[in-house]
Design a protein around this motif. Structure first.
Motif, PDB file in Angstrom:
ATOM      1  N   GLN A  19      41.981  46.294  39.610  1.00 45.95           N
ATOM      2  CA  GLN A  19      42.765  47.190  39.057  1.00 45.95           C
ATOM      3  C   GLN A  19      44.240  46.742  39.415  1.00 45.95           C
ATOM      4  N   THR A  20      45.102  46.389  38.682  1.00 43.17           N
ATOM      5  CA  THR A  20      46.492  46.618  39.126  1.00 43.17           C
ATOM      6  C   THR A  20      47.789  47.318  39.412  1.00 43.17           C
ATOM      7  N   GLU A  21      47.394  48.379  39.397  1.00 40.62           N
ATOM      8  CA  GLU A  21      48.279  49.570  39.361  1.00 40.62           C
ATOM      9  C   GLU A  21      48.594  49.627  40.881  1.00 40.62           C
ATOM     10  N   SER A  23      48.683  49.748  44.954  1.00 40.23           N
ATOM     11  CA  SER A  23      47.382  48.290  45.907  1.00 40.23           C
ATOM     12  C   SER A  23      47.188  49.045  46.364  1.00 40.23           C
ATOM     13  N   TYR A  28      42.643  46.530  43.942  1.00 42.20           N
ATOM     14  CA  TYR A  28      44.342  45.648  43.687  1.00 42.20           C
ATOM     15  C   TYR A  28      43.873  44.777  43.730  1.00 42.20           C
ATOM     16  N   PRO A  30      47.346  41.460  42.797  1.00 39.85           N
ATOM     17  CA  PRO A  30      48.342  41.266  42.129  1.00 39.85           C
ATOM     18  C   PRO A  30      48.080  40.796  40.759  1.00 39.85           C
ATOM     19  N   ALA A  31      49.091  40.952  39.229  1.00 43.44           N
ATOM     20  CA  ALA A  31      48.787  40.891  37.905  1.00 43.44           C
ATOM     21  C   ALA A  31      48.741  39.045  37.375  1.00 43.44           C
ATOM     22  N   LEU A  34      45.680  37.196  38.374  1.00 38.73           N
ATOM     23  CA  LEU A  34      44.457  37.187  37.323  1.00 38.73           C
ATOM     24  C   LEU A  34      43.982  35.676  36.886  1.00 38.73           C
ATOM     25  N   CYS A  41      39.974  40.508  44.833  1.00 37.47           N
ATOM     26  CA  CYS A  41      40.801  41.311  45.304  1.00 37.47           C
ATOM     27  C   CYS A  41      41.942  41.055  46.464  1.00 37.47           C
ATOM     28  N   GLN A  42      42.893  42.208  46.643  1.00 35.24           N
ATOM     29  CA  GLN A  42      43.903  41.119  47.773  1.00 35.24           C
ATOM     30  C   GLN A  42      43.065  41.758  48.907  1.00 35.24           C
TER      31      GLN A  42
END
Length: 373
Positions: A19-21, A23, A28, A30-31, A34, A41-42
């Motif tokens: 998901q990108t919204e 953090s 999460y 960052p867009a 992708l 993921c981060q």
């Protein structure tokens, strides 16, 4: 965002939905990330490049739900345990989930044992312990993911027992599961994917399907979190002291009745009653052991926990649950380990018997067992 990227919504490192919204939440990314292939993921990015990990809680019911599907399928199950923390990392209730599917018991971290170890004895010991935990296994495979020991035999046994079935890999947190799966990927799949590995518990957050060349999958499940392990209660900054990364150096103490051993400020071992005898401690080389008189132990812990008795530090000692006492009568002539999950064990070497007590944080598994070494 392309349709292909929309479909690739799982982190290739830990399996969590991306998901990108938010953090601060699992998955999460960052867009702009992708656009990368594969996408991680981060959290996995920070583990991979900085050896950092955010603490993420996973619902225990979700673990049970994922395990529950195994018994409904025709699959090979690889159960990975940590030899250093065998009784703390084995999944005692696994049999009711896997049904009649064959189970290979893979025992990792054999590199921690002395080079002169009798490996047949270790295999027999593992088989005995597995039976006591209610497991029915088709084979025991001793490996070291770190040293790449025993892996050829694991690959051979997977080839013999898989028979064009999916392979489920299960285990507690921090037993080396993802490291071993990365090795299986090299032998059974040409997929350019590497699972995220680190020393922090709970790295894999969701089921990860790794496609095999014959259309089946290696299925990596999240590590099951057992709060009964010291490593789950300790602060991550203290894991380096608890988790051995080099062969254990047995520390032998000749104790008189009424003497105590402190393992940092994590636990304490009291020799309450018995003739003078030796006790061998198998703990991480980074964990200091302090000997004192039993009559002074309470005072010493009260006044010096977190400084002379450390790790953990004074601030982090208060984060651990209060100690509880476990008492054991060691039979005359028995070969017995007093095991403290996540910390190690003390082998009672005397032939005259003993009364011992262990003080450890409430909830940590403490038990006696037949001696490993």
């Amino acid at each position: 965002m392309s349709d292909e990227i929309k479909e690739a919504r799982a982190c290739s490192g830990c399996g969590v939905t991306l998901q990108t919204e938010h953090s601060e939440q699992p998955g999460y990314v960052p867009a702009k990330a992708l656009e990368r292939t594969p996408i991680i993921c981060q959290r996995c990015f920070r583990i991979k490049h900085y050896n950092e990990a955010a603490s993420v809680a996973i619902d225990q019911d979700e673990f049970l739900r994922m395990l529950g599907r195994i018994g409904k399928e025709d699959a090979l199950v690889i159960h990975i345990v940590d030899l250093f923390d065998f009784d703390g990392s084995v999944i005692s209730g696994l049999q009711r989930f896997v049904g009649t599917n064959p189970v290979l018991l893979v025992v990792n971290k054999i590199d921690l044992l002395p080079k002169a170890t009798n490996w047949n004895r270790i295999t027999n010991w593992v088989q005995r312990q597995a039976k006591e935990h209610g497991l029915r296994i088709v084979d025991v495979i001793l490996v070291s993911a770190k040293r790449n020991l025993g892996f050829d035999r694991l690959v051979d046994q997977v080839g013999e027992w898989r028979q064009r079935r999916d392979v489920y890999v299960v285990g507690a947190t921090n037993v080396g599961k993802s490291t071993l799966i990365n090795r299986l990927i090299n032998d059974y799949s040409d997929m350019e994917q590497e699972l995220t590995t680190s020393r922090y518990p709970g790295t894999t957050l969701d089921v990860v399907h790794i496609p095999l060349d014959d259309g089946k999958h290696i299925i990596d499940t999240p590590g099951i979190v057992y709060p009964s392990r010291m490593t789950e209660l300790a602060h991550r900054d203290d894991l380096g002291a608890l988790l051995p990364d080099k062969p254990l150096k047995p520390a032998v103490y000749q104790l008189n009745e009424g003497q105590t051993l402190f393992f940092g400020a994590f636990a304490r071992f009291d020799f309450v009653e018995g003739e003078r005898q030796s006790f061998t401690c198998y703990v991480s080389n980074g964990l200091p052991i302090h000997r004192t008189k039993l009559e002074r132990a309470d005072e010493l812990y009260r006044d010096h926990r977190g400084d002379m008795l450390a790790p953990p530090t004074r601030e982090r000692v208060d984060e651990l649950p209060a100690w509880t006492k476990h008492q054991f009568r060691i039979a005359r002539g028995s070969e017995t380990d007093v095991f403290i999950s996540g910390l190690g064990w003390v082998t009672c070497n005397g032939t005259t018997g003993a009364l011992v007590e262990v003080h450890a944080p409430k909830g940590v598994k403490v038990l006696t067992r037949h001696s490993l070494l």
